[in-house]
Scaffold this active site. Structure first.
Site, short mmCIF file in Angstrom:
data_model
loop_
_atom_site.label_atom_id
_atom_site.label_comp_id
_atom_site.label_asym_id
_atom_site.label_seq_id
_atom_site.Cartn_x
_atom_site.Cartn_y
_atom_site.Cartn_z
N LYS A 54 0.84 -1.21 0.00
CA LYS A 54 0.00 0.00 0.00
C LYS A 54 0.88 1.26 0.00
O LYS A 54 0.61 2.22 -0.74
CB LYS A 54 -0.94 -0.01 1.21
CG LYS A 54 -2.01 -1.12 1.09
CD LYS A 54 -2.78 -1.34 2.39
CE LYS A 54 -3.68 -2.58 2.25
NZ LYS A 54 -4.39 -2.95 3.49
N GLN A 98 -4.33 -1.71 9.66
CA GLN A 98 -4.18 -3.02 9.04
C GLN A 98 -4.70 -4.11 9.99
O GLN A 98 -4.27 -4.21 11.14
CB GLN A 98 -2.70 -3.27 8.69
CG GLN A 98 -2.44 -4.57 7.96
CD GLN A 98 -3.07 -4.62 6.56
OE1 GLN A 98 -3.04 -3.66 5.81
NE2 GLN A 98 -3.67 -5.76 6.21
N ASP A 121 -10.90 2.52 4.15
CA ASP A 121 -11.11 1.06 4.04
C ASP A 121 -12.60 0.74 3.97
O ASP A 121 -12.97 -0.39 3.66
CB ASP A 121 -10.51 0.34 5.26
CG ASP A 121 -9.20 -0.37 4.94
OD1 ASP A 121 -8.95 -0.64 3.75
OD2 ASP A 121 -8.43 -0.66 5.87
#
Ligand code: NAP
Length: 295
Positions: A54, A98, A121
């Site tokens: 990412k 994460q 997200d």
């Protein structure tokens, strides 16, 4: 049957170019460089790899990125105060934590602490709720990537029977909602299957499109597939291999070699859904920096 690959690697590269062009324009006209922050807890190998991917992708498209690392022993309170600090930082447009995080920390509490405006997200209940009723929202990266992959390959979903295997909050459930939405990338008749589904094979044999998000290596086999079906494999499994330099290779939830010949389209693993997931996160971050959804 000769099948075509749904090439996520190629399509994500195209989208990255589009994003990079737009970022150049934004900066050339005095706008702000999009900025993604990521929080990584611990040193789990897979999470390290995903976050590194990412961060690298941000660089490729001209975004700024900031990585905040914590030890496994970090307390819930410490993590929450970092998230609140990032929420209040006007320079940061998007924030991801994460997953998974250590068990002593509540995943729900962490997700709900992220400001929905920065939740690129798309895991916050506000964004999931808005997405579900068809309002503008950050759509979580993997479902968004799958939808984009189908769209850019001109795969019609309207009126098709889509069978989603897996009902996780990050893949199966949101993808089933997207595909059943009353719009041009939806309008499918969706069946959502899970571990309590009876006669799974009878259902998958009726599917025009199968989304496999089970988390079980090569679970979907040729006898489960209708001739000409479209198969999207979300699974990622690292398996030992004596044919690669690294000593391992990636495989999916679908037994590719035997399933592919029955398909019209199929995603490879790697190079299918994975790169589309990363690029969707970039798209969400760009949307956040342009304040397209939330002012
Ligand atoms: P998950 O949270 O583990 O959920 C798995 C789902 O599969 C559950 O709903 C489970 O049912 C269902 N399931 C398990 N065994 C089954 C069976 N025998 N028959 C039917 N359904 C069954 O998985 P996830 O987070 O969605 O991830 C799925 C896979 O995708 C994993 O391999 C993961 O690594 C990968 N992934 C890839 C990406 C990417 O970017 N490519 C992104 C996210 C995840 P129950 O609900 O009844 O338990």
């Amino acid at each position: 049957m000769s099948y075509q690959l749904l090439n996520g690697k190629e399509i994500s590269a195209q989208i990255k170019n589009e994003i990079a062009e737009e970022v150049k324009q934004i900066i050339a006209t005095g706008g702000k460089q999009p900025h993604l922050a990521a929080i990584l807890v611990g040193t789990d190998g897979a999470s390290e790899t995903y976050v590194a991917g990412k961060v690298k992708s941000c660089k490729q498209v001209g975004f700024k990125s900031s990585l905040f690392r914590f030890n496994n022993s970090v307390s819930e309170d410490e993590l929450i105060s970092k998230i609140k600090e990032i929420n209040a930082d006007d320079n940061i447009d998007g924030l991801i934590v994460q997953l998974p995080i250590p068990e002593h920390i509540s995943e729900n509490k962490i997700i709900e602490t992220i400001d929905p405006k920065k939740d690129v997200d798309g895991f916050h209940p506000v964004n999931i709720g808005k997405m579900t009723i068809g309002l503008p929202a950050y759509i979580s990266a993997t479902p968004k990537g799958i939808s984009e992959l189908l769209k850019r390959n001109n795969i019609e979903t309207s009126g098709k029977h889509c069978v989603v295997i897996g009902r996780s909050n990050i893949v199966g459930k949101p993808v089933s909602i997207l595909l059943s939405q009353k719009n041009e990338t939806g309008n499918a008749t969706v069946t959502l299957c899970h571990s309590r589904t009876k006669n799974l094979k009878e259902i998958t044999l009726q599917a025009d499109i199968i989304i496999a998000a089970i988390g079980k290596l090569e679970f979907v086999t040729a006898d489960m597939i209708k001739e000409g079906a479209v198969v999207v494999d979300v699974g990622i499994h690292r398996v030992k291999s004596d044919k690669t330099k690294s000593g391992w290779k990636l495989k999916g939830d679908v037994k590719f070699d035997e399933v592919a010949p029955k398909c019209s389209y199929i995603t490879p693993v790697p190079g299918g859904v994975g790169p589309m997931t990363i690029v969707s996160l970039l798209q969400n971050t760009l949307i956040a920096s342009k304040k397209e959804i939330y002012k």
